[in-house]
Design a protein around this motif. Structure first.
Motif, PDB file in Angstrom:
ATOM      1  N   ASP A 117      -0.645   3.088  -7.297  1.00  0.00           N
ATOM      2  CA  ASP A 117      -1.735   2.796  -6.360  1.00  0.00           C
ATOM      3  C   ASP A 117      -1.263   2.898  -4.914  1.00  0.00           C
ATOM      4  O   ASP A 117      -2.024   3.323  -4.032  1.00  0.00           O
ATOM      5  CB  ASP A 117      -2.301   1.403  -6.641  1.00  0.00           C
ATOM      6  N   GLY A 118      -0.004   2.519  -4.666  1.00  0.00           N
ATOM      7  CA  GLY A 118       0.530   2.638  -3.311  1.00  0.00           C
ATOM      8  C   GLY A 118       0.597   4.080  -2.866  1.00  0.00           C
ATOM      9  O   GLY A 118       0.250   4.410  -1.721  1.00  0.00           O
ATOM     10  N   ARG A 121      -3.108   5.303  -2.267  1.00  0.00           N
ATOM     11  CA  ARG A 121      -3.858   4.717  -1.154  1.00  0.00           C
ATOM     12  C   ARG A 121      -3.168   4.893   0.201  1.00  0.00           C
ATOM     13  O   ARG A 121      -3.838   5.104   1.218  1.00  0.00           O
ATOM     14  CB  ARG A 121      -4.067   3.226  -1.412  1.00  0.00           C
ATOM     15  N   GLU A 122      -1.825   4.784   0.210  1.00  0.00           N
ATOM     16  CA  GLU A 122      -1.105   4.785   1.480  1.00  0.00           C
ATOM     17  C   GLU A 122      -0.086   5.908   1.585  1.00  0.00           C
ATOM     18  O   GLU A 122       0.695   5.940   2.536  1.00  0.00           O
ATOM     19  CB  GLU A 122      -0.401   3.439   1.662  1.00  0.00           C
ATOM     20  N   GLY A 123      -0.087   6.795   0.611  1.00  0.00           N
ATOM     21  CA  GLY A 123       0.844   7.910   0.663  1.00  0.00           C
ATOM     22  C   GLY A 123       2.270   7.485   0.365  1.00  0.00           C
ATOM     23  O   GLY A 123       2.521   6.461  -0.276  1.00  0.00           O
ATOM     24  N   ALA A 125       4.643   6.205   2.166  1.00  0.00           N
ATOM     25  CA  ALA A 125       5.066   4.894   2.674  1.00  0.00           C
ATOM     26  C   ALA A 125       4.643   3.777   1.723  1.00  0.00           C
ATOM     27  O   ALA A 125       5.410   2.845   1.441  1.00  0.00           O
ATOM     28  CB  ALA A 125       4.485   4.651   4.061  1.00  0.00           C
ATOM     29  N   GLY A 126       3.416   3.864   1.195  1.00  0.00           N
ATOM     30  CA  GLY A 126       2.936   2.858   0.260  1.00  0.00           C
ATOM     31  C   GLY A 126       3.696   2.893  -1.053  1.00  0.00           C
ATOM     32  O   GLY A 126       4.001   1.854  -1.637  1.00  0.00           O
ATOM     33  N   LYS A 129       7.214   1.365  -0.518  1.00  0.00           N
ATOM     34  CA  LYS A 129       7.150  -0.087  -0.400  1.00  0.00           C
ATOM     35  C   LYS A 129       7.006  -0.745  -1.772  1.00  0.00           C
ATOM     36  O   LYS A 129       7.678  -1.740  -2.078  1.00  0.00           O
ATOM     37  CB  LYS A 129       5.978  -0.478   0.500  1.00  0.00           C
ATOM     38  N   GLU A 144       7.970  11.897  -2.860  1.00  0.00           N
ATOM     39  CA  GLU A 144       6.939  11.490  -3.820  1.00  0.00           C
ATOM     40  C   GLU A 144       7.442  11.620  -5.252  1.00  0.00           C
ATOM     41  O   GLU A 144       7.192  10.746  -6.089  1.00  0.00           O
ATOM     42  CB  GLU A 144       5.668  12.332  -3.635  1.00  0.00           C
TER      43      GLU A 144
END
Length: 326
Positions: A117-118, A121-123, A125-126, A129, A144
């Protein structure tokens, strides 16, 4: 001690409860999770008995004695809990609840799904994290594919030591086996590293964790292999790939579920990786598999994980039924 068939029925119920409820954050905000308590014990021992003034031989001895004491006390607590609960009306409900606490089906799914999901939703960086919460490698050096690969590897490895292994030891030894396993696994995760500080003190914890995880890692690989037809593969092919690739993994256990997962998904896992301060140049699991991964591959890995856990529950159910009718 629980008899084998009785343990199978209680384990089946615990697996269902854990899959449905998982670890409610509201509960563990009020009281410490048992694994957190194990962690505090290990932390205190590390501070008190792993001091720089000791020789490596002394630290190795103290680490071995600490592990022996930890296992003994964990077994004792498990025996006392089981005896007390078996003597109470509806006490087996308590055994199921305790067993469910030490399983990690739903929480593992949630943590791996958070990486997917990170990314979505946030590419990147998400994804970085979220993946930093479940793996030890350097997230800033992951693209990725690297983030996706790390999440999938974590899913496979933790399916073995977070679900199949505690289930195996509960089935074999009841609450004493389950609690002792989680204590050993927690100690390994905290001090079982080949670092200057923990290479000697954590030696026994690391070696013993390898031993107690040996049967479950193979079983988890088998459960994943049995899910292969759902993804267009073959059980025999996945088993063959797993037997070929798993021995080349740096871990004697993690390679089995990772190799099976790689074969089921048709992707390459493991391989060269970067950790804070150092890099490893390991061979790939399923080296002929696709190496460009993304969030959709994490979704496929989670689906394979759910199928493998369903197979595991089915096997446990068969054991329980066999106990009733044979």
């Amino acid at each position: 001690m629980l008899i084998f068939g009785d343990a199978a029925l209680l384990l089946l119920l615990a697996l269902f409860v854990d899959a449905l409820i998982g670890d409610p954050p509201a509960l563990w905000r009020r009281i410490p999770h048992p694994v957190v308590l194990f962690g505090k014990i290990v932390e205190i021992a590390d501070q008190d008995f792993n001091t720089p003034d000791l020789t490596a031989k002394q630290r190795k001895l103290y680490g071995t004695l600490f592990l022996a004491g930890l296992v003994f006390c964990s077994l004792l607590v498990g025996v006392l809990l089981e005896v007390i609960l078996r003597g109470l009306p509806y006490g087996r409900i308590g055994i199921v609840a305790i067993a469910a606490v030490f399983l990690a089906q739903k929480s593992l799914h949630q943590h791996v799904a958070a990486v997917r999901d990170g990314l979505a939703r946030e590419g990147l960086a998400g994804g970085r994290k979220a993946v930093a919460m479940i793996v030890g490698r350097d997230p800033e050096q992951l693209d990725e594919s690297g983030v996706s690969r790390a999440a999938i590897e974590s899913c496979a490895e933790n399916a073995a030591d977070g679900v199949t292994a505690p289930a195996f030891w509960f089935l074999l030894l009841g609450l004493p086996g389950l609690i002792a396993y989680k204590a050993v696994n927690t100690a390994d995760s905290m001090i079982g590293h080949k670092t200057e500080r923990h290479g000697a003190f954590g030696w026994a914890s690391a070696r013993f964790d390898d031993l107690v995880n040996l049967p479950a890692s193979r079983l988890c690989g088998l459960f994943l292999a049995l899910s292969a037809p759902v993804f267009g593969g073959g059980i025999g092919r996945t088993l063959s790939d797993m037997r070929r690739d798993a021995p080349s993994h740096r871990s004697p256990n993690a390679g089995w579920p990772e190799a099976a997962m790689a074969s089921v998904l048709g992707v390459a896992l493991a391989g060269p990786r970067a950790y804070p301060g150092y890099k490893v140049d390991d061979p790939y699991m399923n080296p002929q598999g696709r190496r460009e991964l993304d969030a959709s591959d994490i979704s496929r890995a989670l689906a394979a994980y759910r199928w493998a856990m369903a197979v595991q529950a089915f096997v446990v159910g068969l054991v329980a039924i066999a106990h009733v009718y044979l």
